[in-house]
Design a protein around this motif. Structure first.
Motif, PDB file in Angstrom:
ATOM      1  N   PRO A   1      -7.549 -26.602 -26.637  1.00 46.10           N
ATOM      2  CA  PRO A   1      -7.510 -26.116 -25.145  1.00 46.10           C
ATOM      3  C   PRO A   1      -6.614 -25.112 -25.091  1.00 46.10           C
ATOM      4  O   PRO A   1      -5.299 -25.185 -25.183  1.00 46.10           O
ATOM      5  CB  PRO A   1      -7.156 -27.395 -24.483  1.00 46.10           C
ATOM      6  N   VAL A   2      -7.165 -23.946 -24.253  1.00 45.19           N
ATOM      7  CA  VAL A   2      -6.320 -22.952 -23.998  1.00 45.19           C
ATOM      8  C   VAL A   2      -5.066 -23.437 -22.972  1.00 45.19           C
ATOM      9  O   VAL A   2      -3.902 -22.728 -23.120  1.00 45.19           O
ATOM     10  CB  VAL A   2      -7.008 -22.051 -22.901  1.00 45.19           C
ATOM     11  N   GLU A   3      -5.121 -24.549 -22.285  1.00 43.95           N
ATOM     12  CA  GLU A   3      -4.263 -25.152 -21.271  1.00 43.95           C
ATOM     13  C   GLU A   3      -2.854 -25.608 -22.387  1.00 43.95           C
ATOM     14  O   GLU A   3      -2.085 -25.898 -21.989  1.00 43.95           O
ATOM     15  CB  GLU A   3      -4.757 -26.045 -20.740  1.00 43.95           C
ATOM     16  N   ASN A   4      -3.117 -25.849 -23.494  1.00 41.41           N
ATOM     17  CA  ASN A   4      -2.125 -26.515 -24.391  1.00 41.41           C
ATOM     18  C   ASN A   4      -1.550 -25.428 -25.006  1.00 41.41           C
ATOM     19  O   ASN A   4      -0.235 -25.500 -25.659  1.00 41.41           O
ATOM     20  CB  ASN A   4      -2.700 -27.255 -25.717  1.00 41.41           C
ATOM     21  N   GLY A   5      -1.699 -24.278 -24.748  1.00 46.02           N
ATOM     22  CA  GLY A   5      -0.910 -22.819 -25.377  1.00 46.02           C
ATOM     23  C   GLY A   5       0.071 -22.353 -24.592  1.00 46.02           C
ATOM     24  O   GLY A   5      -0.102 -22.317 -23.231  1.00 46.02           O
ATOM     25  N   GLU A   6       1.139 -21.972 -24.925  1.00 44.04           N
ATOM     26  CA  GLU A   6       2.182 -21.281 -24.329  1.00 44.04           C
ATOM     27  C   GLU A   6       1.794 -19.983 -24.037  1.00 44.04           C
ATOM     28  O   GLU A   6       0.814 -19.499 -24.546  1.00 44.04           O
ATOM     29  CB  GLU A   6       3.525 -21.303 -25.021  1.00 44.04           C
ATOM     30  N   GLY A   7       2.444 -19.238 -23.243  1.00 40.51           N
ATOM     31  CA  GLY A   7       1.888 -17.660 -22.888  1.00 40.51           C
ATOM     32  C   GLY A   7       2.239 -16.987 -24.259  1.00 40.51           C
ATOM     33  O   GLY A   7       3.134 -17.220 -24.912  1.00 40.51           O
ATOM     34  N   LEU A   8       1.612 -15.862 -24.325  1.00 44.36           N
ATOM     35  CA  LEU A   8       1.797 -14.922 -25.423  1.00 44.36           C
ATOM     36  C   LEU A   8       3.245 -14.466 -25.461  1.00 44.36           C
ATOM     37  O   LEU A   8       3.533 -13.945 -24.618  1.00 44.36           O
ATOM     38  CB  LEU A   8       0.653 -13.992 -25.591  1.00 44.36           C
ATOM     39  N   GLN A   9       3.760 -14.277 -26.840  1.00 44.62           N
ATOM     40  CA  GLN A   9       4.823 -13.573 -26.884  1.00 44.62           C
ATOM     41  C   GLN A   9       4.671 -12.387 -27.685  1.00 44.62           C
ATOM     42  O   GLN A   9       4.038 -12.552 -28.619  1.00 44.62           O
ATOM     43  CB  GLN A   9       5.994 -14.573 -27.463  1.00 44.62           C
TER      44      GLN A   9
END
Ligand code: PD2
Ligand code: ZN
Length: 286
Positions: free
Chosen positions: A172-180
């Motif tokens: 899920p997209v929701e399990n990702g941190e923001g891109l660094q």
């Protein structure tokens, strides 16, 4: 009463020794730590031998390493040449089972890479890492790049990359941190490390409240450095060359060195290196 006066193997000491073993620390390292905090070597050795020899008897052996989590995984069952990732075909370049490493090409177009570099460039700062003893972020000599974070879906190009990663890895997209986004200049590097949070560190439980452990990383290369700048996996002598628009995915099903997910960013020798990192958590990262 001094420590030397009460050097007995208490339940708390036994528990601490087991936790160090679970976190992957070698007995010699634990011995040094005990000596440094005032334990006599003979008492410390006896405590280690007693606790570890009883803890490794089956079935307790399994509990020495944390139990495995579900991890993101591309659908490579019948060795497809390409995978559909939201709105484009991504090519599978190579895969390794242990550690789990998969390299893709064409995750971003050249124009999308350039856009991400332009958006990130204005906001770069000397990179920080999370200090797991406090949960704070700190400048770290092991990481000599400059970096910045996007929040999730901050720009259309971030949203697109996030949707492609979610589709590619069925996570899920929701399990990702923001891109660094990181920029390495010549001489800059990121020394080998693990991306999961060390369970033995006191700040880790507070970090894990939001989203749980990291279980995978996908690094997307936003340009091609002229020389150097590959991503290395020292446990298996693997180096992935940084190539614009390509990505390296790796997963770690538990926060333990047994995953062999130790990895680093090799020094850049010529040109710059730009990379976008996405860390994936086991739960929603809201
Ligand atoms: O830039 C890299 O190749 C690299 C290597 C290791 C990035 C990271 N780790 C990271 O962002 O965690
Ligand atoms: Zn890393």
């Amino acid at each position: 009463m001094t420590l030397a006066d009460r050097q007995t193997i208490t339940p708390a000491l036994s528990q601490w020794i087991i936790e160090q073993a679970r976190a992957g620390h070698r007995p010699e390292t634990v011995l040094e730590a005990m000596k440094a905090s005032g334990w006599r070597e003979d008492v410390a050795l006896e405590a280690l031998e007693t606790v570890l020899s009883s803890a490794v008897k089956p079935p307790a052996q399994a509990s020495l390493s944390p139990s495995p989590s579900r991890v993101p995984e591309p659908a490579l069952g019948d060795s497809p040449a390409t995978l559909w990732a939201h709105d484009r075909e991504v090519r599978v370049v190579m895969s390794l089972r242990e550690p789990r490493v998969v390299v893709f090409s064409g995750l971003l177009s050249d124009a999308e890479c350039d856009e991400m570099v332009a958006l990130a460039g204005a906001r770069l700062q000397r990179s920080h890492t999370v200090d797991t003893s406090t949960g704070d972020s700190e400048v770290n000599d092991a990481r000599t790049s400059d970096g910045m974070f996007f929040t999730r879906a901050e720009h259309p190009v971030c949203t697109l990359l996030e949707a492609r990663i979610a589709a590619l890895l069925s996570w899920p997209v929701e399990n990702g941190e923001g891109l660094q986004v990181l920029r390495y200049r010549p001489g800059a590097e990121y020394k080998p490390h693990y991306d999961y949070f060390d369970p033995a560190q006191t700040g880790t439980p507070s970090i894990l409240k939001r989203g749980g452990q990291r279980v995978a990383t996908i690094l997307t290369y936003l340009n091609t450095p002229t020389r150097g700048g590959g991503t290395t996996f020292p446990d298996v002598n693997l180096e992935i060359a940084a190539q614009k628009g390509c990505a390296v995915f790796f997963s770690y099903d538990r926060p333990h060195p047994m995953t062999r997910s130790l990895h680093g960013g090799a020094p850049v020798h010529e040109g710059e290196k730009w990379v976008a990192t996405k860390w994936l958590r086991v739960d929603r990262f809201d």
